[in-house]
Write an enzyme that holds these catalytic residues in place. Structure first.
Site, PDB file in Angstrom:
ATOM      1  N   ASP A 220       0.852  -1.193   0.000  1.00  0.00           N
ATOM      2  CA  ASP A 220       0.000   0.000   0.000  1.00  0.00           C
ATOM      3  C   ASP A 220       0.886   1.240   0.000  1.00  0.00           C
ATOM      4  O   ASP A 220       1.724   1.411   0.892  1.00  0.00           O
ATOM      5  CB  ASP A 220      -0.856  -0.060   1.279  1.00  0.00           C
ATOM      6  CG  ASP A 220      -1.788   1.121   1.414  1.00  0.00           C
ATOM      7  OD1 ASP A 220      -1.739   2.056   0.590  1.00  0.00           O
ATOM      8  OD2 ASP A 220      -2.572   1.108   2.382  1.00  0.00           O
TER       9      ASP A 220
ATOM     10  N   GLY B 226      -9.660   4.188  -6.243  1.00  0.00           N
ATOM     11  CA  GLY B 226      -8.329   3.618  -6.421  1.00  0.00           C
ATOM     12  C   GLY B 226      -7.308   4.200  -5.460  1.00  0.00           C
ATOM     13  O   GLY B 226      -7.599   4.476  -4.289  1.00  0.00           O
TER      14      GLY B 226
ATOM     15  N   ASN C  28      -6.864  12.841 -10.979  1.00  0.00           N
ATOM     16  CA  ASN C  28      -7.575  13.262 -12.202  1.00  0.00           C
ATOM     17  C   ASN C  28      -7.313  14.757 -12.422  1.00  0.00           C
ATOM     18  O   ASN C  28      -6.789  15.439 -11.538  1.00  0.00           O
ATOM     19  CB  ASN C  28      -9.074  12.955 -12.105  1.00  0.00           C
ATOM     20  CG  ASN C  28      -9.689  13.560 -10.861  1.00  0.00           C
ATOM     21  OD1 ASN C  28      -9.720  14.778 -10.700  1.00  0.00           O
ATOM     22  ND2 ASN C  28     -10.138  12.713  -9.941  1.00  0.00           N
TER      23      ASN C  28
ATOM     24  N   ASP D 170      -5.989   7.101  -5.478  1.00  0.00           N
ATOM     25  CA  ASP D 170      -6.373   8.482  -5.124  1.00  0.00           C
ATOM     26  C   ASP D 170      -7.253   8.468  -3.864  1.00  0.00           C
ATOM     27  O   ASP D 170      -7.009   9.216  -2.903  1.00  0.00           O
ATOM     28  CB  ASP D 170      -7.119   9.089  -6.326  1.00  0.00           C
ATOM     29  CG  ASP D 170      -7.250  10.607  -6.274  1.00  0.00           C
ATOM     30  OD1 ASP D 170      -6.703  11.218  -5.333  1.00  0.00           O
ATOM     31  OD2 ASP D 170      -7.897  11.163  -7.180  1.00  0.00           O
TER      32      ASP D 170
END
Ligand code: AR6
Length: 181
Positions: free
Chosen positions: A12, A34, A26, A36
């Site tokens: 992670d 995800g 984005n 983000d």
């Protein structure tokens, strides 16, 4: 300038003890799913959202930094990958630019270590094998003042891909000669 050590880690990205973690964001830097979503949750969603809002978005292939807030990392570098549209729309160049710009921003901040997720390989649909080639190829050929680059794979297959590509690709010689360094 030199060639940072490249380390493959399976796990992670939000727990990596590095100076900067890269977020696969984005264009609106608005948060999402995800990696983000995981970074926003771990850093503190309210603070990170406010810091992102102040940046005024980010075009694909570019990168912008915020503090890391509650992450172990001091900074988050938000980069925006290409949406995969078949491979003929400059996706490869945009993805390579994500890696190069993130390294440049990390250097400007004075970071010595950075962790990358597999940018664009989730919601944005970049084929994972090709994405790993772009990631490794770009990182091996970009000179940097950083000491360590972590490629953080969220699954075993991604980690194996990175390891295979790194084993297969001997480091290019330093600019100006001196092979084998
Ligand atoms: N640590 C490391 N890698 C992770 C983690 C994690 N905690 N979580 C997921 N991954 P994606 P994209 C991997 O979809 O394709 C967002 O909604 C995951 O397995 O996160 O660039 C943004 O807001 C995959 O291999 O990013 C954008 O709208 C990789 O991270 C959009 O998704 C990237 O998958 C960006 O899409």
């Amino acid at each position: 300038m030199g060639r940072p050590r490249i380390v493959v880690v399976e796990g992670d990205i939000t727990v990596q003890p590095v100076d900067a973690v890269v977020n696969a964001a984005n264009e609106h830097l608005a948060g999402g799913g995800g990696v983000d979503g995981a970074i926003h949750r771990a850093a503190g969603a309210a603070e990170l959202h406010a810091a992102c809002a102040a940046l005024g978005g980010c075009p694909p292939g570019d990168a912008k930094a915020t503090p890391g807030f509650r992450l172990p990392a001091r900074w988050i570098i938000h980069t925006v990958g290409p949406r995969w549209r078949g491979g003929g729309r400059g996706e490869r160049e945009v993805l390579a630019s994500c890696y190069r710009r993130s390294l440049a921003v990390a250097e400007e901040l004075g970071a010595r270590s950075i962790a990358f997720p597999a940018i664009a390989t989730g919601a944005y649909g970049y084929p994972p094998e090709e994405a790993a080639e772009v990631a490794v190829g770009t990182l091996l050929t970009t000179l940097s003042r950083l000491e360590e680059i972590r490629l953080v794979a969220f699954d075993r297959a991604t980690a194996d891909r990175y390891r295979r590509l790194l084993t297969r690709s001997p480091r290019p010689p330093e600019a100006g000669g001196q092979p084998g360094r």
